[in-house]
Design a protein around this motif. Structure first.
Motif, PDB file in Angstrom:
ATOM      1  N   LYS A 193       4.744  -1.400   4.032  1.00 19.14           N
ATOM      2  CA  LYS A 193       4.483  -0.420   2.990  1.00 19.14           C
ATOM      3  C   LYS A 193       5.427   0.773   3.100  1.00 19.14           C
ATOM      4  CE  LYS A 193       0.614   1.739   5.515  1.00 19.14           C
ATOM      5  NZ  LYS A 193      -0.821   2.043   5.447  1.00 19.14           N
ATOM      6  N   LYS A 194       5.779   1.321   1.947  1.00 24.95           N
ATOM      7  CA  LYS A 194       6.767   2.379   1.811  1.00 24.95           C
ATOM      8  C   LYS A 194       6.422   3.607   2.656  1.00 24.95           C
ATOM      9  CE  LYS A 194       8.687   5.396  -1.801  1.00 24.95           C
ATOM     10  NZ  LYS A 194       8.004   6.627  -1.368  1.00 24.95           N
ATOM     11  N   GLU A 195       5.132   3.873   2.819  1.00 24.64           N
ATOM     12  CA  GLU A 195       4.716   5.061   3.553  1.00 24.64           C
ATOM     13  C   GLU A 195       5.240   5.080   4.989  1.00 24.64           C
ATOM     14  OE1 GLU A 195       1.969   4.578   0.136  1.00 24.64           O
ATOM     15  OE2 GLU A 195       2.858   3.238   1.633  1.00 24.64           O
TER      16      GLU A 195
ATOM     17  N   VAL B 290       8.047  -1.576   0.868  1.00 21.39           N
ATOM     18  CA  VAL B 290       7.321  -2.103  -0.291  1.00 21.39           C
ATOM     19  C   VAL B 290       6.525  -0.979  -0.939  1.00 21.39           C
ATOM     20  CG1 VAL B 290       5.576  -3.732  -1.094  1.00 21.39           C
ATOM     21  CG2 VAL B 290       7.119  -4.376   0.775  1.00 21.39           C
ATOM     22  N   ASP B 291       6.815  -0.715  -2.201  1.00 26.57           N
ATOM     23  CA  ASP B 291       6.044   0.243  -2.996  1.00 26.57           C
ATOM     24  C   ASP B 291       4.969  -0.554  -3.714  1.00 26.57           C
ATOM     25  OD1 ASP B 291       4.975   2.016  -4.811  1.00 26.57           O
ATOM     26  OD2 ASP B 291       6.906   2.869  -5.413  1.00 26.57           O
ATOM     27  N   ARG B 292       3.708  -0.356  -3.339  1.00 25.07           N
ATOM     28  CA  ARG B 292       2.635  -1.154  -3.923  1.00 25.07           C
ATOM     29  C   ARG B 292       2.491  -0.907  -5.418  1.00 25.07           C
ATOM     30  NH1 ARG B 292      -2.055  -0.738   0.792  1.00 25.07           N
ATOM     31  NH2 ARG B 292      -1.033  -2.112   2.301  1.00 25.07           N
ATOM     32  N   GLY B 293       2.988   0.232  -5.895  1.00 26.28           N
ATOM     33  CA  GLY B 293       2.923   0.508  -7.325  1.00 26.28           C
ATOM     34  C   GLY B 293       3.957  -0.278  -8.108  1.00 26.28           C
ATOM     35  N   ASP B 294       5.094  -0.584  -7.487  1.00 24.38           N
ATOM     36  CA  ASP B 294       6.162  -1.346  -8.131  1.00 24.38           C
ATOM     37  C   ASP B 294       6.953  -2.062  -7.040  1.00 24.38           C
ATOM     38  OD1 ASP B 294       8.151  -2.428  -9.626  1.00 24.38           O
ATOM     39  OD2 ASP B 294       9.099  -0.534 -10.191  1.00 24.38           O
TER      40      ASP B 294
END
Length: 264
Positions: free
Chosen positions: A68-70, A89-93
């Motif tokens: 995940k991006k965070e 990975v940006d879960r929004g896009d």
């Protein structure tokens, strides 16, 4: 040669030894010695990706994990993750991370994917997303199934970390590669069935404590059932979406409330 990644692995193994973690690993020979492959893993704890890279070292290879991006936004872990060529990975896009993963596979990399997308609170396999199958089909590479068991005892959702010397046994099993040549849904269903069978096999020889939080209900533990766990995941996801919407609205309000024009 990747000196930084190799050094991080060396540090991690020193920490694992200090914790007394006892690894039982099988099937390393199924990880391709060359060429791209999707490494698909189950997800029961926060430390899974640090353990899942161990079998690949039998062939002196490194896995590029999709995370995940965070994690990449963090000022400490971010530079390390980028140096090891992991994929944010940006879960929004997730379109950009998907593209980067396919490019890495075509370049001959091993890309690590958690098809469940998030940690399973029930410790049973959740439903799989289709991303692993889609990227394998598009890149023309095999999917290598891998299951881990015991990592949830070290650190998982809703429970304290146990990062001291716990002597926790952790089992990692690598399965026979799947060569996708069918529709994505069929490949995803096959991958789920294969990994579920592998997971049940490694659980047979593992000592489970009756009533323990890290043991699935099916094996006499107190972990939530699939329905309860999925409902909690849905609740948390809804709260996350609502929080992001509030944050976006606040930013929009802040950007539209600049200083007043002269004379107003």
């Amino acid at each position: 040669m990747e000196p930084f990644y190799r050094t991080i692995i060396g540090v991690a193994r020193t920490l694992f030894a200090a914790q007394g973690l006892k690894f039982t690993i099988s099937g390393e020979e199924h990880i391709p010695a060359t060429g791209g492959a999707v490494i698909a893993m189950n997800h029961t704890g926060y430390m899974d990706f640090t353990y899942a890279g161990i079998p690949a070292r039998a062939t002196k290879r490194y896995i590029r994990f999709m995370a995940k991006k965070e994690v990449f936004d963090n000022k400490i872990s971010g530079p390390m993750m980028r140096a090891m060529k992991h994929i944010p990975v940006d879960r929004g896009d997730a379109s950009d991370s998907y593209r980067r993963a396919v490019e890495a596979l075509r370049a001959g990399e091993l890309v690590g994917v958690f098809p469940e997308e998030t940690i399973s609170r029930s410790f049973e396999l959740k439903d799989f997303r289709s991303g692993a199958a889609r990227m394998a089909l598009e890149a023309g590479v095999p999917i290598v199934p891998m299951v881990l068991w015991g990592s949830q005892r070290v650190w998982t959702k809703g429970h304290p970390k146990r990062l001291g010397r716990t002597n926790t046994p952790i089992v990692i099993k690598v399965g026979t590669p799947i060569s996708p040549s069918e529709a994505t849904a069929d490949v995803t269903a096959e991958l789920h069935a294969v990994m579920e069978k592998m997971l049940h096999e490694v659980q047979q020889d593992y000592r489970h404590e009756p009533g323990a939080y890290w043991v699935p209900q099916r094996l006499g533990g107190s972990a939530p059932g699939r329905a309860e766990a999925d409902a909690e995941d849905a609740r948390v996801a809804a709260e996350r979406r609502a929080r992001k919407e509030r944050e976006r609205a606040e930013r929009a309000n802040d950007s539209g409330s600049g200083p007043s024009a002269p004379g107003q």
